[in-house]
Scaffold this active site. Structure first.
Site, PDB file in Angstrom:
ATOM      1  CD  GLU A   1      -3.531   0.894   7.245  1.00 11.37           C
ATOM      2  OE1 GLU A   1      -3.938   1.841   6.556  1.00 11.37           O
ATOM      3  OE2 GLU A   1      -2.328   0.675   7.468  1.00 11.37           O
TER       4      GLU A   1
ATOM      5  CD  GLN B   1      -1.879   1.454   2.992  1.00 13.97           C
ATOM      6  OE1 GLN B   1      -0.961   1.209   3.778  1.00 13.97           O
ATOM      7  NE2 GLN B   1      -3.033   1.955   3.379  1.00 13.97           N
TER       8      GLN B   1
ATOM      9  CD  GLU C   1       0.003  11.329  18.935  1.00 15.94           C
ATOM     10  OE1 GLU C   1       0.184  10.660  17.889  1.00 15.94           O
ATOM     11  OE2 GLU C   1       0.619  11.091  19.992  1.00 15.94           O
TER      12      GLU C   1
ATOM     13  CB  SER D   1       3.270   7.268   4.082  1.00 20.53           C
ATOM     14  OG  SER D   1       2.241   6.765   4.880  1.00 20.53           O
TER      15      SER D   1
HETATM   16  C1  LIG Z   1       5.709   0.018  10.888  1.00 23.40           C
HETATM   17  C2  LIG Z   1       5.108   0.999   9.917  1.00 23.40           C
HETATM   18  C3  LIG Z   1       4.598   0.534   8.725  1.00 23.40           C
HETATM   19  C4  LIG Z   1       4.044   1.428   7.795  1.00 23.40           C
HETATM   20  N1  LIG Z   1       3.562   0.927   6.619  1.00 23.40           N
HETATM   21  C5  LIG Z   1       3.061   1.788   5.695  1.00 23.40           C
HETATM   22  C6  LIG Z   1       2.613   1.301   4.432  1.00 23.40           C
HETATM   23  O1  LIG Z   1       2.673   0.090   4.142  1.00 23.40           O
HETATM   24  N2  LIG Z   1       2.150   2.175   3.520  1.00 23.40           N
HETATM   25  C7  LIG Z   1       2.066   3.523   3.786  1.00 23.40           C
HETATM   26  O2  LIG Z   1       1.583   4.266   2.932  1.00 23.40           O
HETATM   27  N3  LIG Z   1       2.505   4.021   4.975  1.00 23.40           N
HETATM   28  C8  LIG Z   1       2.997   3.183   5.930  1.00 23.40           C
HETATM   29  N4  LIG Z   1       3.441   3.681   7.143  1.00 23.40           N
HETATM   30  C9  LIG Z   1       3.448   5.122   7.359  1.00 23.40           C
HETATM   31  C10 LIG Z   1       2.383   5.623   8.338  1.00 23.40           C
HETATM   32  O3  LIG Z   1       1.106   5.566   7.752  1.00 23.40           O
HETATM   33  C11 LIG Z   1       2.778   7.050   8.728  1.00 23.40           C
HETATM   34  O4  LIG Z   1       4.009   6.972   9.418  1.00 23.40           O
HETATM   35  C12 LIG Z   1       1.748   7.691   9.605  1.00 23.40           C
HETATM   36  O5  LIG Z   1       0.565   7.953   8.888  1.00 23.40           O
HETATM   37  C13 LIG Z   1       2.266   9.028  10.211  1.00 23.40           C
HETATM   38  O6  LIG Z   1       2.770   9.863   9.246  1.00 23.40           O
HETATM   39  P1  LIG Z   1       4.223  10.507   9.393  1.00 23.40           P
HETATM   40  O7  LIG Z   1       5.178   9.422   9.735  1.00 23.40           O
HETATM   41  O8  LIG Z   1       4.488  11.323   8.173  1.00 23.40           O
HETATM   42  O9  LIG Z   1       4.125  11.453  10.659  1.00 23.40           O
HETATM   43  P2  LIG Z   1       3.515  12.934  10.729  1.00 23.40           P
HETATM   44  O10 LIG Z   1       2.182  12.956  10.055  1.00 23.40           O
HETATM   45  O11 LIG Z   1       4.536  13.900  10.234  1.00 23.40           O
HETATM   46  O12 LIG Z   1       3.286  13.102  12.282  1.00 23.40           O
HETATM   47  C14 LIG Z   1       4.306  13.558  13.185  1.00 23.40           C
HETATM   48  C15 LIG Z   1       3.697  13.733  14.573  1.00 23.40           C
HETATM   49  O13 LIG Z   1       2.675  14.749  14.523  1.00 23.40           O
HETATM   50  C16 LIG Z   1       1.447  14.253  15.028  1.00 23.40           C
HETATM   51  N5  LIG Z   1       0.314  14.818  14.270  1.00 23.40           N
HETATM   52  C17 LIG Z   1       0.234  14.950  12.926  1.00 23.40           C
HETATM   53  N6  LIG Z   1      -0.951  15.512  12.581  1.00 23.40           N
HETATM   54  C18 LIG Z   1      -1.635  15.727  13.746  1.00 23.40           C
HETATM   55  C19 LIG Z   1      -2.918  16.278  14.057  1.00 23.40           C
HETATM   56  N7  LIG Z   1      -3.738  16.702  13.087  1.00 23.40           N
HETATM   57  N8  LIG Z   1      -3.284  16.325  15.367  1.00 23.40           N
HETATM   58  C20 LIG Z   1      -2.454  15.902  16.362  1.00 23.40           C
HETATM   59  N9  LIG Z   1      -1.223  15.377  16.121  1.00 23.40           N
HETATM   60  C21 LIG Z   1      -0.812  15.283  14.831  1.00 23.40           C
HETATM   61  C22 LIG Z   1       1.506  12.752  14.791  1.00 23.40           C
HETATM   62  O14 LIG Z   1       0.635  12.056  15.677  1.00 23.40           O
HETATM   63  C23 LIG Z   1       2.991  12.452  15.071  1.00 23.40           C
HETATM   64  O15 LIG Z   1       3.204  12.351  16.459  1.00 23.40           O
HETATM   65  C24 LIG Z   1       3.996   2.818   8.085  1.00 23.40           C
HETATM   66  C25 LIG Z   1       4.508   3.286   9.306  1.00 23.40           C
HETATM   67  C26 LIG Z   1       5.061   2.398  10.217  1.00 23.40           C
HETATM   68  C27 LIG Z   1       5.606   2.921  11.512  1.00 23.40           C
END
Ligand SMILES: Cc1cc2nc3c(=O)[nH]c(=O)nc-3n(C[C@H](O)[C@H](O)[C@H](O)COP(=O)(O)OP(=O)(O)OC[C@H]3O[C@@H](n4cnc5c(N)ncnc54)[C@H](O)[C@@H]3O)c2cc1C
Length: 398
Positions: A237, A119, A364, A122
């Site tokens: 999911e 998928q 969050e 991100s």
């Molecule tokens: C083990 C693992 C597997 C994954 N597998 C996939 C995959 O197969 N495909 C895929 O597409 N993605 C995948 N991901 C990615 C995952 O979906 C993202 O890491 C997740 O959505 C968070 O996005 P980010 O890492 O960019 O963090 P950010 O969005 O940059 O967030 C950073 C911090 O800000 C906080 N935050 C952000 N927005 C808000 C808000 N509106 N209110 C309050 N707090 C907020 C978050 O909670 C976090 O603490 C995976 C992640 C992990 C850890």
């Protein structure tokens, strides 16, 4: 007319018998060939794609059979981790939104483990706010041309196909100009690079698309209807992550930690007893809650924001299980004899657990959804909802 109690009991017996004969010690994650053989055999035996339509390779059975199977499977180690994204997210989305041609082509090999799916949502600049993504697909005759970068893509290094979300119209607000496509992960222009997590393993990747050509019939759902397709996939999911079968040998499962407490002679410690009892109650409550969501889904009631409750509670349970693991294992949680493979597995589990609060939408973000959609709290301010994507300062767009 649904399945009778007798038929269900017979189904459970058959599943238990089959799993007893076909599973054993945990299969290491790198052993893809064994996992594929297992998944095909599971399908032949009638236990894969239980609720999927029979004409597309499913078993055409109901949620009660699925729940019965999950319940029986808890006592075994099924080497199915590499299929979880395909079976739990991409497949159900194709069942819901795919064309007949897509369902006929992709679902059977997916459910048999012959083709692995990932998928691709991100990006480095778009995670929680995935609608801000910058990967773009531009129409060129009968095809689309895909360019951009994805990150954290689980199993991309093994995947044959992916469900990718790309921007197809930058002139409308961010949620309105996205489209979901099926992408052939072996196509020219696709580069996959592994990313290590803190266990030292590399379960996910960064993926680069450079001029990748997608046929017109690779659109899942509607052109520019990608947000609604993404919401469909994310709801599958969240339920599937929340409902993830606790493996028999899951180092953070209640039963495994209780056995460790007995082995270390600390089961009489009142604090540890209290912690184990609480962990059991939390893990069991989540199982029952997700079982109910699945039953309701079968009766036509969508999980909606309650999928976020399952996801959030799953992450909280994982964090609590790490605390309990620290109590029962004591100094063994930090340093152990090389031959103590159970301690090594526990350390991997403890280091993997924080990912549960990030993958599939952070805790969050789940709290925001629960606050707004279940508790009726005021919506978060959103200043960019009606602004054309082209005018937003997101990612590298300035
Ligand atoms: C083990 C693992 C597997 C994954 N597998 C996939 C995959 O197969 N495909 C895929 O597409 N993605 C995948 N991901 C990615 C995952 O979906 C993202 O890491 C997740 O959505 C968070 O996005 P980010 O890492 O960019 O963090 P950010 O969005 O940059 O967030 C950073 C911090 O800000 C906080 N935050 C952000 N927005 C808000 C808000 N509106 N209110 C309050 N707090 C907020 C978050 O909670 C976090 O603490 C995976 C992640 C992990 C850890």
């Amino acid at each position: 007319m649904g399945v009778t109690e007798d038929e269900l009991a017979e189904f459970r017996d058959r599943a238990r018998q089959w799993l007893t004969e076909h599973t054993g010690a945990p299969v290491p994650p790198e052993d893809v060939a064994t996992a594929k053989r297992f998944q095909a055999a599971l399908h032949d035996a009638g236990f894969a794609g239980i609720t999927w339509p029979a004409e597309y390779g499913g078993q055409g059975l109901g949620q009660r059979e699925q729940l019965a199977f999950n319940d029986v499977a808890k006592a075994f180690d099924l080497p199915v981790a590499i299929f979880v994204v395909g079976l739990g997210m991409c497949g159900p989305t194709l069942v819901d939104l795919g064309t007949d041609q897509q369902r006929s082509r992709y679902l059977r090999p997916l459910v048999r483990g012959e083709e692995i799916w990932c998928q691709l949502f991100s990006e480095p600049g778009a995670g929680s706010d995935v609608a801000s993504l910058q990967t773009k697909a531009v129409r060129d005759g009968d095809e689309w041309v895909l360019d951009g970068q994805k990150v954290w893509t689980t199993v991309a290094h093994l995947a044959d196909y992916g469900a990718v979300l790309a921007r197809t119209n930058p002139d409308v607000p961010k949620h309105s100009g996205l489209t979901m496509f099926i992408v052939d992960m072996h196509a020219p222009g696709v580069t996959v690079r592994p990313l290590k997590d803190m266990t030292g393993r590399a379960p996910f990747n960064e993926v680069f698309f450079e001029g990748v050509r997608l046929p017109a019939d690779s659109v899942i759902g509607e052109v520019n209807g990608g947000w609604s397709a993404a919401v469909t996939m994310l709801s599958h999911e969240r339920v599937s992550i929340g409902a993830a079968v606790v493996r028999r040998s899951d180092p953070l499962a209640y039963s495994v930690l209780a056995a460790t407490a007995r082995d270390r002679g600390v089961q009489g410690d009142p604090v540890i007893r209290q912690q184990l009892a609480e962990l059991y109650a939390r893990q069991r409550a989540l199982q029952l809650f997700t079982a109910r969501l699945r039953q309701e889904a079968h009766a036509g009631i969508a999980p909606g924001a309650r999928g976020s409750v399952a996801k959030l509670v799953g992450a909280l349970n994982q964090a609590y299980a790490v605390e309990v693991a620290g109590s029962v294992a004591g100094t063994d949680a930090i340093a152990w004899e090389a031959k103590n493979s159970a301690a090594a597995e526990r350390a991997v589990g403890m280091n993997q657990a924080p990912a549960a609060a990030i993958a599939g939408g952070t805790s969050e973000v789940q709290r925001n959804i629960i606050g707004e959609r279940i508790l009726g709290l005021p919506k978060e301010p959103s200043v960019d909802r009606d602004v054309p994507f082209r005018e937003l300062k997101v990612g590298t767009q300035r």
